[in-house]
Design an enzyme around this catalytic site. Structure first.
Site, mmCIF file in Angstrom:
data_model
loop_
_atom_site.group_PDB
_atom_site.id
_atom_site.type_symbol
_atom_site.label_atom_id
_atom_site.label_comp_id
_atom_site.label_asym_id
_atom_site.label_seq_id
_atom_site.Cartn_x
_atom_site.Cartn_y
_atom_site.Cartn_z
ATOM 1 N N ASP A 1 20.879 14.749 54.282
ATOM 2 C CA ASP A 1 20.286 15.121 55.557
ATOM 3 C C ASP A 1 18.778 15.236 55.370
ATOM 4 O O ASP A 1 18.268 14.933 54.283
ATOM 5 C CB ASP A 1 20.878 16.462 56.050
ATOM 6 C CG ASP A 1 20.454 17.643 55.170
ATOM 7 O OD1 ASP A 1 19.734 17.444 54.177
ATOM 8 O OD2 ASP A 1 20.851 18.782 55.491
ATOM 9 N N ASP B 1 15.635 18.114 56.076
ATOM 10 C CA ASP B 1 15.439 19.534 56.382
ATOM 11 C C ASP B 1 13.969 19.817 56.682
ATOM 12 O O ASP B 1 13.087 19.340 55.956
ATOM 13 C CB ASP B 1 15.868 20.391 55.179
ATOM 14 C CG ASP B 1 17.250 20.039 54.660
ATOM 15 O OD1 ASP B 1 18.231 20.441 55.290
ATOM 16 O OD2 ASP B 1 17.351 19.345 53.627
ATOM 17 N N ASP C 1 18.395 19.311 59.696
ATOM 18 C CA ASP C 1 18.384 20.770 59.803
ATOM 19 C C ASP C 1 16.968 21.248 60.103
ATOM 20 O O ASP C 1 16.018 20.846 59.429
ATOM 21 C CB ASP C 1 18.847 21.422 58.488
ATOM 22 C CG ASP C 1 20.340 21.238 58.245
ATOM 23 O OD1 ASP C 1 21.083 21.065 59.229
ATOM 24 O OD2 ASP C 1 20.753 21.258 57.074
HETATM 25 P P1 TTP Z 1 20.794 21.062 51.691
HETATM 26 O O1 TTP Z 1 20.167 20.268 52.773
HETATM 27 O O2 TTP Z 1 22.267 21.308 51.842
HETATM 28 O O3 TTP Z 1 20.605 20.383 50.256
HETATM 29 P P2 TTP Z 1 19.438 19.492 49.650
HETATM 30 O O4 TTP Z 1 18.396 19.182 50.681
HETATM 31 O O5 TTP Z 1 18.957 20.156 48.416
HETATM 32 O O6 TTP Z 1 20.200 18.181 49.203
HETATM 33 P P3 TTP Z 1 20.558 16.899 50.089
HETATM 34 O O7 TTP Z 1 19.615 15.841 49.659
HETATM 35 O O8 TTP Z 1 21.967 16.575 49.733
HETATM 36 O O9 TTP Z 1 20.404 17.258 51.530
HETATM 37 O O10 TTP Z 1 20.111 22.475 51.559
HETATM 38 C C1 TTP Z 1 18.709 22.630 51.352
HETATM 39 C C2 TTP Z 1 18.369 24.019 50.896
HETATM 40 O O11 TTP Z 1 18.545 24.946 51.942
HETATM 41 C C3 TTP Z 1 19.240 24.501 49.753
HETATM 42 O O12 TTP Z 1 18.407 24.935 48.712
HETATM 43 C C4 TTP Z 1 19.942 25.696 50.228
HETATM 44 C C5 TTP Z 1 19.176 26.084 51.448
HETATM 45 N N1 TTP Z 1 20.088 26.592 52.494
HETATM 46 C C6 TTP Z 1 20.064 27.929 52.865
HETATM 47 O O13 TTP Z 1 19.252 28.686 52.362
HETATM 48 N N2 TTP Z 1 20.938 28.391 53.806
HETATM 49 C C7 TTP Z 1 21.820 27.578 54.388
HETATM 50 O O14 TTP Z 1 22.600 28.019 55.235
HETATM 51 C C8 TTP Z 1 21.827 26.192 54.003
HETATM 52 C C9 TTP Z 1 22.785 25.243 54.604
HETATM 53 C C10 TTP Z 1 20.938 25.753 53.057
HETATM 54 MN MN MN Z 2 18.972 18.460 52.585
HETATM 55 MN MN MN Z 3 20.359 20.734 54.962
#
Ligand code: TTP
Ligand code: MN
Ligand code: MN
Ligand code: MN
Length: 378
Positions: free
Chosen positions: A204, A206, A302
């Protein structure tokens, strides 16, 4: 540095937040195997075992050379009996029987497919499997009631399970910037998550959003979402409002680990020409649908809004990796008697909140060397 008679022995500190973990990994065969067992444990509600495998994999990620001999692992932290057995199996036989049989198991395959549906967690997938649902066709044929997230997840399954490229993340970033600038000039957008750590792909994208004047960010998320919706950029969104305020079920509880920011879990509709506008070449995977080319793809996005006073904590808490975050909190609690969240750092001995306006300050409060995002890939 060793002579011929001895193997190289590595030295590694025990918390992942004390280590520099880049994306360069000399032991992917071993770490992929341990990560798969971690994933299987997490999908099976065995969180403790999952963390143990994640910690073991993270230690192997920082080794400067491929492991060739078990003796090289002497003295390394976080390598439990089970992980060592898996590593030994791979070094001696080229594969781990446990990993291979897990990969082949109907249950693991079904858990993977079903939790690949956005909005479906391990608990729901497990219930469906017990009801005889093992794949998407069986899910569609069953008369399971799906919630809005799951319906969107099923509808856009292929797109959502296709990795997001950095180019696509940048294109989404431009759209989010435009939305934010339109509804609150001066507000700032920061890329967080895996892409901030330098990953080339993600599951995703973020973003963390704030405004330099405290309080101006209040009520911002619904405005951003309305703008995005009016422009046709959203296939799905669910906004969770911040929970300092009283909620329907009473006052917000002081739930330390839970995040209380306003957030939005969404699925974006990213048009091919949006990508080109962001300076990218044509996509390689425009898929055929209804006899024609589908000129867009669905992307999970996100969004998080934080007040500027908590921005450094939010930035640190949302940059990841998940294991790095977990280890930071464990370090804070066990080694410093402090409580770290993505909102604040509390010193339980001095009974005081420790202020910070940058990630560097938070590492300093924690007595840790600063680790930049690109080295938090534990
Ligand atoms: P993610 O988007 O799940 O993971 P990521 O970006 O490291 O990997 P990917 O490339 O697969 O997307 O989460 C990002 C960060 O946000 C992770 O360190 C945990 C944090 N987080 C929270 O603090 N609270 C939450 O509810 C979620 C979903 C994530
Ligand atoms: Mn992510
Ligand atoms: Mn995420
Ligand atoms: Mn899921």
């Amino acid at each position: 540095p060793t002579n011929e008679a001895e193997v190289e022995v590595f030295s590694v500190p025990s918390y992942a937040c004390q280590r520099r973990t880049t994306l360069e990994n000399r032991n992917t065969v071993l770490t992929d195997a341990l990560s798969l067992l971690a994933e299987n444990a997490e999908l099976s509600a065995e969180e403790g075992r999952g963390v143990a495998f994640r910690r073991a994999a993270a230690v192997l990620k920082v080794l400067p050379e491929p492991v060739t001999d078990m003796t090289q692992l002497k003295g390394l932290p976080c390598l439990g009996e089970h992980s060592l057995r898996v590593i030994k199996d791979i070094l001696e036989n080229g594969a781990s029987s446990e990993v291979e049989s897990t990969k082949q198991s109907e249950r693991f395959k079904a858990l993977k497919v079903l939790t690949g549906v956005f909005g479906v967690g391990a608990k729901t997938a497990d219930r469906w499997i017990r009801e005889g649902i093992h794949d998407l066709q069986q899910l569609k044929d069953s008369r399971q009631t799906l919630n809005r997230a799951q319906r969107a997840g099923l509808e856009h399954y292929d797109d959502i399970n296709q990795p997001v490229s950095k180019a696509e993340a940048d294109a989404i970033g431009e759209i989010v910037e435009e939305a934010v600038a339109s509804v609150l000039p001066g507000a700032q957008v920061t890329l967080i998550g895996g892409f901030r750590r330098g990953k080339l792909t993600g599951h995703d994208v973020d973003f963390l959003i704030t405004h330099p004047e405290e309080g101006r960010e209040v009520g911002l998320m619904p405005k951003i979402v309305s703008w995005l919706e009016s422009q046709g950029f959203l296939l799905y969104q669910k906004t969770i409002r911040n929970s300092y305020l009283e909620s329907d079920d009473g006052p917000a509880r002081p739930c330390s680990n839970m995040d209380r920011f306003e957030r939005c879990f969404s699925v974006f509709k990213l048009a091919e020409d949006e990508k080109r506008r962001a300076g990218q070449t044509q996509s390689h995977h425009a898929s055929a649908e209804d006899g024609g080319l589908k000129p867009w793809r669905a992307v999970r996005v996100d969004l998080v809004v934080s007040p500027i006073s908590q921005f450094a904590f939010a930035l640190l808490g949302w940059t990841g990796s998940k294991l790095f975050e977990r280890e930071l909190r464990r370090w804070a609690g066990h080694e410093k008697t402090m409580s770290l969240s993505s909102h604040a750092l509390y010193d339980n001995t001095q009974r005081t909140y420790l202020r910070a306006t940058s990630e560097e300050e938070i590492f300093a409060h924690l007595g840790l060397d600063y680790i930049p995002p690109s080295e938090r890939n534990a």
